[in-house]
Design an enzyme around this catalytic site. Structure first.
Site, PDB file in Angstrom:
ATOM      1  N   ASN A 177       0.849  -1.197   0.000  1.00  0.00           N
ATOM      2  CA  ASN A 177       0.000   0.000   0.000  1.00  0.00           C
ATOM      3  C   ASN A 177       0.888   1.251   0.000  1.00  0.00           C
ATOM      4  OD1 ASN A 177      -1.423   2.276   1.107  1.00  0.00           O
ATOM      5  ND2 ASN A 177      -3.097   0.898   1.592  1.00  0.00           N
TER       6      ASN A 177
ATOM      7  N   ASP B 132      -0.119   4.488  -0.038  1.00  0.00           N
ATOM      8  CA  ASP B 132      -0.817   5.726   0.369  1.00  0.00           C
ATOM      9  C   ASP B 132       0.117   6.750   1.016  1.00  0.00           C
ATOM     10  OD1 ASP B 132      -3.165   4.597  -0.434  1.00  0.00           O
ATOM     11  OD2 ASP B 132      -3.917   4.183   1.589  1.00  0.00           O
ATOM     12  N   HIS B 133       1.018   6.240   1.883  1.00  0.00           N
ATOM     13  CA  HIS B 133       1.783   7.202   2.685  1.00  0.00           C
ATOM     14  C   HIS B 133       2.924   7.870   1.932  1.00  0.00           C
ATOM     15  CE1 HIS B 133      -0.958   6.599   5.763  1.00  0.00           C
ATOM     16  NE2 HIS B 133      -0.664   5.329   5.942  1.00  0.00           N
TER      17      HIS B 133
ATOM     18  N   ARG C  48       3.375  18.896   1.387  1.00  0.00           N
ATOM     19  CA  ARG C  48       3.957  20.080   0.760  1.00  0.00           C
ATOM     20  C   ARG C  48       3.152  20.561  -0.443  1.00  0.00           C
ATOM     21  NH1 ARG C  48       9.366  21.984   1.518  1.00  0.00           N
ATOM     22  NH2 ARG C  48       9.571  21.976   3.769  1.00  0.00           N
TER      23      ARG C  48
ATOM     24  N   ARG D  13      -9.461   8.058  -0.717  1.00  0.00           N
ATOM     25  CA  ARG D  13     -10.377   8.436   0.359  1.00  0.00           C
ATOM     26  C   ARG D  13     -11.286   9.577  -0.096  1.00  0.00           C
ATOM     27  NH1 ARG D  13      -8.507   6.221   5.535  1.00  0.00           N
ATOM     28  NH2 ARG D  13     -10.259   7.382   6.392  1.00  0.00           N
TER      29      ARG D  13
ATOM     30  N   HIS E 140      -4.587  11.741   0.690  1.00  0.00           N
ATOM     31  CA  HIS E 140      -3.272  11.313   0.176  1.00  0.00           C
ATOM     32  C   HIS E 140      -3.340  10.977  -1.321  1.00  0.00           C
ATOM     33  CE1 HIS E 140      -5.068   7.542   1.466  1.00  0.00           C
ATOM     34  NE2 HIS E 140      -4.698   7.647   2.728  1.00  0.00           N
TER      35      HIS E 140
ATOM     36  N   GLU F 227      -8.527   0.483  -2.831  1.00  0.00           N
ATOM     37  CA  GLU F 227      -9.383   0.446  -1.643  1.00  0.00           C
ATOM     38  C   GLU F 227     -10.368   1.598  -1.744  1.00  0.00           C
ATOM     39  OE1 GLU F 227      -7.042   0.702   1.846  1.00  0.00           O
ATOM     40  OE2 GLU F 227      -6.016  -1.178   1.477  1.00  0.00           O
TER      41      GLU F 227
ATOM     42  N   THR G  75      -6.711   5.972  10.154  1.00  0.00           N
ATOM     43  CA  THR G  75      -6.613   4.908   9.170  1.00  0.00           C
ATOM     44  C   THR G  75      -7.885   4.068   9.276  1.00  0.00           C
ATOM     45  OG1 THR G  75      -5.287   3.016   8.415  1.00  0.00           O
ATOM     46  CG2 THR G  75      -5.342   3.419  10.782  1.00  0.00           C
ATOM     47  N   THR G  76      -8.063   3.103   8.351  1.00  0.00           N
ATOM     48  CA  THR G  76      -9.272   2.277   8.379  1.00  0.00           C
ATOM     49  C   THR G  76      -9.342   1.527   9.704  1.00  0.00           C
ATOM     50  OG1 THR G  76      -8.823   1.970   6.034  1.00  0.00           O
ATOM     51  CG2 THR G  76     -10.611   0.679   6.977  1.00  0.00           C
TER      52      THR G  76
ATOM     53  N   GLU H  75     -10.712  -9.691   2.576  1.00  0.00           N
ATOM     54  CA  GLU H  75      -9.449  -9.407   3.258  1.00  0.00           C
ATOM     55  C   GLU H  75      -9.765  -9.367   4.742  1.00  0.00           C
ATOM     56  OE1 GLU H  75      -7.188  -6.036   1.834  1.00  0.00           O
ATOM     57  OE2 GLU H  75      -6.158  -5.838   3.765  1.00  0.00           O
TER      58      GLU H  75
ATOM     59  N   GLY I  70      -1.962  -3.196  10.028  1.00  0.00           N
ATOM     60  CA  GLY I  70      -1.127  -3.188  11.234  1.00  0.00           C
ATOM     61  C   GLY I  70       0.006  -4.204  11.204  1.00  0.00           C
TER      62      GLY I  70
ATOM     63  N   GLY J 100       1.174  -1.573   4.364  1.00  0.00           N
ATOM     64  CA  GLY J 100       1.510  -0.234   3.916  1.00  0.00           C
ATOM     65  C   GLY J 100       2.432   0.511   4.854  1.00  0.00           C
ATOM     66  N   HIS J 101       1.885   0.933   5.993  1.00  0.00           N
ATOM     67  CA  HIS J 101       2.578   1.871   6.866  1.00  0.00           C
ATOM     68  C   HIS J 101       3.970   1.408   7.278  1.00  0.00           C
ATOM     69  CE1 HIS J 101       3.357   4.132  10.607  1.00  0.00           C
ATOM     70  NE2 HIS J 101       2.814   5.106   9.911  1.00  0.00           N
TER      71      HIS J 101
HETATM   72  N1  PXP Z   1      -5.682  -3.417   4.052  1.00  0.00           N
HETATM   73  C1  PXP Z   1      -6.641  -2.462   4.098  1.00  0.00           C
HETATM   74  C2  PXP Z   1      -8.012  -2.811   3.604  1.00  0.00           C
HETATM   75  C3  PXP Z   1      -6.361  -1.165   4.561  1.00  0.00           C
HETATM   76  O1  PXP Z   1      -7.333  -0.230   4.587  1.00  0.00           O
HETATM   77  C4  PXP Z   1      -5.043  -0.856   4.957  1.00  0.00           C
HETATM   78  C5  PXP Z   1      -4.714   0.529   5.403  1.00  0.00           C
HETATM   79  O2  PXP Z   1      -4.844   1.417   4.363  1.00  0.00           O
HETATM   80  C6  PXP Z   1      -4.071  -1.869   4.875  1.00  0.00           C
HETATM   81  C7  PXP Z   1      -4.421  -3.146   4.447  1.00  0.00           C
HETATM   82  C8  PXP Z   1      -2.645  -1.614   5.240  1.00  0.00           C
HETATM   83  O3  PXP Z   1      -2.554  -1.352   6.606  1.00  0.00           O
HETATM   84  P1  PXP Z   1      -1.183  -0.836   7.188  1.00  0.00           P
HETATM   85  O4  PXP Z   1      -0.905   0.503   6.592  1.00  0.00           O
HETATM   86  O5  PXP Z   1      -1.428  -0.803   8.664  1.00  0.00           O
HETATM   87  O6  PXP Z   1      -0.137  -1.847   6.787  1.00  0.00           O
END
Ligand code: PXP
Length: 239
Positions: free
Chosen positions: A6, A8-9, A17, A44, A49, A69, A99-100, A150, A191, A212-213
């Site tokens: 993921n 996103d970040h 910025r 979103r 983002h 997503e 976050t979700t 998922e 997570g 992702g994170h």
């Molecule tokens: N799966 C889904 C459906 C999510 O919404 C997210 C967060 O955007 C993730 C996985 C990834 O989560 P994380 O960023 O905590 O790894």
């Protein structure tokens, strides 16, 4: 076991910025080059983002699989139907959340979810539902006719003790088997990090982990030394 990354970040840092770096499209290419099986991004409602233009570019440039997503809002559904990513993962979304936070309530919103899933599947898009590892949610997901689910790993990731984590792992494993027996493909995520992913990766029957994170955070620490060296080289060459 496959890995969806993921990104996103990467866009979160860019948006702080308002410019055009770091570029999530380039990040997606790097992830694919490193072996990622899919690229995940969340458009979103508040566009905090990932932007519509990013999804459009990712649709063109991703060579593995693009997993979008999305919440069930008419605006986002329109974007998905128009851009046709390979996969859409329907997630719950609250504007104030960081976050979700939880899984989608398929029991409560069954009709709405089924209607949206049908529209997406008619366009050839594979549909996944992000849900808690609970039997009623999984049963309704199968009845909604989606391709995959998922499982939300947040409760496992937030476990404070070893025994609590073991209990959550057993639930994830049991619910994976339950879902597969209903004909669903099972993915998992949320997570997961460098300390807690291995036990989830060992669960039989889960096909893909979406992370992702922790990966984007890790990229900052592993890449920082190189970034500082490159800037120092510029300064020292110039002075
Ligand atoms: N799966 C889904 C459906 C999510 O919404 C997210 C967060 O955007 C993730 C996985 C990834 O989560 P994380 O960023 O905590 O790894």
């Amino acid at each position: 076991m496959k890995l969806g990354v993921n990104i996103d970040h990467v866009a979160t840092v860019r948006q702080s910025r308002g410019g055009d770096e770091p570029d999530p499209i380039m990040a997606a290419k790097i992830c694919e080059g490193a072996g990622a099986d899919s690229i995940v991004c969340h458009l979103r409602e508040d566009r905090r983002h990932i932007l519509d233009a990013d999804v459009k570019m990712l649709k063109k440039s991703v060579t593995t699989r693009l997993n979008l997503e999305m919440a069930l809002s008419p605006d986002i559904l329109d974007v998905a139907l128009r851009l046709k990513p390979d996969q859409c993962t329907i997630v719950p979304e609250r504007r104030q959340e960081i976050t979700t936070e939880g899984g989608l309530d398929v029991v409560r919103y069954f009709k709405k979810i089924t209607r949206a899933a049908d529209l997406l599947r008619q366009k050839g898009i594979c549909v996944s539902l992000f849900i808690a590892p609970e039997k009623p949610q999984i049963t309704r997901a199968a009845e909604a006719g989606v391709d995959m689910i998922e499982l939300h790993t947040g409760c496992y990731a937030n476990s404070r003790t070893r025994s609590a984590a073991q209990k959550q792992l057993k639930t994830l494993s049991d619910m994976t088997h339950f879902a597969r027996d209903l004909g669903l493909t099972v993915n998992a995520g949320h997570g997961l990090n460098y300390a807690n992913t291995a036990p989830v990766a060992r669960i039989n029957g889960i096909e893909e982990l979406n992370i992702g994170h922790s990966i984007i955070s890790r990229a900052i620490t592993t890449g920082l030394q190189q970034a500082v060296k490159e800037m120092l080289a510029i300064i020292r060459t110039a002075t």
